[in-house]
Write an enzyme that holds these catalytic residues in place. Structure first.
Site, PDB file in Angstrom:
ATOM      1  N   GLU A 210     -23.077  -5.681   8.222  1.00 16.90           N
ATOM      2  CA  GLU A 210     -23.807  -4.813   9.154  1.00 16.90           C
ATOM      3  C   GLU A 210     -24.408  -3.567   8.501  1.00 16.90           C
ATOM      4  O   GLU A 210     -24.199  -2.438   8.944  1.00 16.90           O
ATOM      5  CB  GLU A 210     -22.908  -4.424  10.328  1.00 16.90           C
ATOM      6  CG  GLU A 210     -22.428  -5.618  11.117  1.00 16.90           C
ATOM      7  CD  GLU A 210     -21.682  -5.270  12.391  1.00 16.90           C
ATOM      8  OE1 GLU A 210     -21.682  -6.094  13.324  1.00 16.90           O
ATOM      9  OE2 GLU A 210     -21.105  -4.148  12.464  1.00 16.90           O
ATOM     10  N   GLU A 347     -21.923 -13.076  14.666  1.00 15.41           N
ATOM     11  CA  GLU A 347     -20.933 -12.346  15.456  1.00 15.41           C
ATOM     12  C   GLU A 347     -21.487 -12.176  16.862  1.00 15.41           C
ATOM     13  O   GLU A 347     -22.669 -11.882  17.032  1.00 15.41           O
ATOM     14  CB  GLU A 347     -20.660 -10.938  14.902  1.00 15.41           C
ATOM     15  CG  GLU A 347     -19.838 -10.842  13.664  1.00 15.41           C
ATOM     16  CD  GLU A 347     -19.480  -9.378  13.358  1.00 15.41           C
ATOM     17  OE1 GLU A 347     -19.424  -8.554  14.313  1.00 15.41           O
ATOM     18  OE2 GLU A 347     -19.264  -9.052  12.180  1.00 15.41           O
TER      19      GLU A 347
END
Length: 435
Positions: A210, A347
């Site tokens: 991320e 995710e």
């Protein structure tokens, strides 16, 4: 004039980097990989010449377990659920001040920081635990995505590099530009890649979990703004570096899939028209162009609208978590189609069992209908863990509680059948699509 000239050079390099005609100096993945290694063919993965589609599991906590029996128990549950790919952290770093506590508690750690140079722990409380996870995965027919570092502070992310090397009062994004930090990051990456590059148990290398211009402890600086291409440049440099070490395994960003659209998305909130962070480039990513990089083999994106848009999620709102998620899935499919590369919904999560039971089926079905190569909910939970009598504080708020693995609110377990069955059904469909 000198600044303008430098900018022109950078722009030309970036255009070359994302074009289909890559410079001859950029090494590419081998067209013929060893048996057992996953490769790509357009929008699909292939394993030994056959299509490979999967439902996977996120489990950052697996290398944190103390006992081999609990690791094997978890992989057995994954195997029985149809999981083919595990994603976990290839990083666990601490400051030297944390070392006495880590030694006492048994905390897994791979790096110790006490200066601008970290010390590697490749012993039984260090990388040997990652060795165990990767080797055990192979025993159960599961491959592993390994992330090299974290954008966030959890378990020793990129801000440790910033704080120890660049010093105090530096913005988070110097991680992506400071040559000293990049050299340190690459030194660690090389350690991990060289350790496992011959293993067919590795599915892919992930540059960072991320990546953003800012973190949860440090702000973004003025050089990481929409259009600066800071992350695009870093993704290109680091994926080329990893490829120079390993010509066979897949490489991906690990990003959330933020866009940088010239005509950005806007929404109304509190009588104000708001430019949408997920589309305006402020996060730092440019998914459409990041995916075109020659050594980024497939795309990843994450999906958390419940927390991203909490101000819009209220009773009576004409905005819905479910609907926004479906559009986000479609946006990434279009980018993947244009790049002709696989994409993974890597995710996703919502809080509350009822939300999971009603929203996940719609998201998962849309991913299946749009031929996603991989679907990976956050996160997989295990029951019946036995270490320390089934109760152990790991770090932060993470704990094994009455035998249950850490639960961050998005975790799902086998006894939550309404949710569990969503993924076992999808796993069967993905398996039928595979060779």
């Amino acid at each position: 004039m000198r600044t303008l000239f430098a900018a022109c050079i950078l722009s030309s390099w970036l255009l070359a980097l994302v074009s289909r005609a890559e410079p001859a100096t950029i090494q590419r993945r081998n067209s013929r990989v060893p048996q057992g290694f996953v490769t790509t063919n357009g929008r699909t993965f292939e394993l030994d010449g056959k299509p490979f589609s999967f439902v996977g599991a996120n489990s950052y906590w697996l290398p944190l377990l103390l006992t081999e029996s609990d690791v094997k128990k978890t992989f057995k549950t994954m195997q029985e659920a149809g999981v083919k790919v595990l994603r976990t952290w290839g990083f666990n770093a601490i400051n030297a001040t944390e070392l006495p506590g880590a030694l006492e508690s048994g905390l897994t750690y791979y790096q110790v920081w006490n200066s601008s140079n970290w010390i590697l722990n490749d012993g039984p409380q260090g990388l040997q635990r990652l060795d165990r996870v990767i080797s055990t995965a192979g025993e159960y027919g599961i491959k592993v995505i390994v992330a090299f570092t974290n954008n966030w502070v959890g378990y020793g992310g990129s801000d440790l590099y910033v704080n120890w090397i660049a010093g105090a009062n530096q913005p988070h994004d110097v991680f992506f530009t400071d040559s000293r930090i990049i050299a340190s990051y690459q030194s660690y990456v090389k350690t991990i890649v060289e350790r496992y590059k011959h293993s067919p148990n590795i599915f892919a290398w992930e540059l960072m979990n991320e990546a953003r211009c800012l973190s949860d402890t440090l702000p973004a600086g003025p050089s990481c703004v929409p259009g600066s291409n800071t992350l695009l440049t870093w993704y290109g440099q680091q994926s080329d570096f990893v490829r120079s070490l390993d010509p066979n395994h897949l490489i991906t960003t690990g990003g959330e899939g933020h866009f940088f659209w010239k005509n950005s998305v806007e929404y109304w909130f509190d009588h104000t028209l708001v430019s949408d962070y997920n589309f305006n480039g402020q996060a730092g990513e440019d998914f459409d162009h990041d995916l075109l990089l020659p050594n980024i083999d497939f795309g990843t994106y994450h999906l958390y609208p419940q927390s991203w848009y909490s101000e819009l999620d209220f009773p009576g709102s004409n905005w819905t978590v479910e609907g926004w998620g479906l559009e986000w899935i479609d946006d990434h499919v279009r980018a993947a189609n244009k790049a002709n590369k696989p994409v993974i919904l890597e995710e996703f999560g919502v809080g509350g069992l009822q939300n999971k039971s009603t929203i996940y089926p719609k998201w998962v079905q849309r991913a299946l209908d749009t031929k996603h190569a991989g679907i990976m909910p956050w996160q997989f939970g295990e029951l019946g863990l036995t270490e320390d009598g089934g109760n152990r504080i790991i770090k932060y708020a993470d704990a094994i509680n009455h035998g249950a693995s850490p639960n961050d609110g998005n975790t799902f377990y086998i006894n939550q059948t309404a949710v569990w069955d969503i993924f076992t059904r999808a796993a069967k469909i993905q398996n039928e699509r595979s060779g």
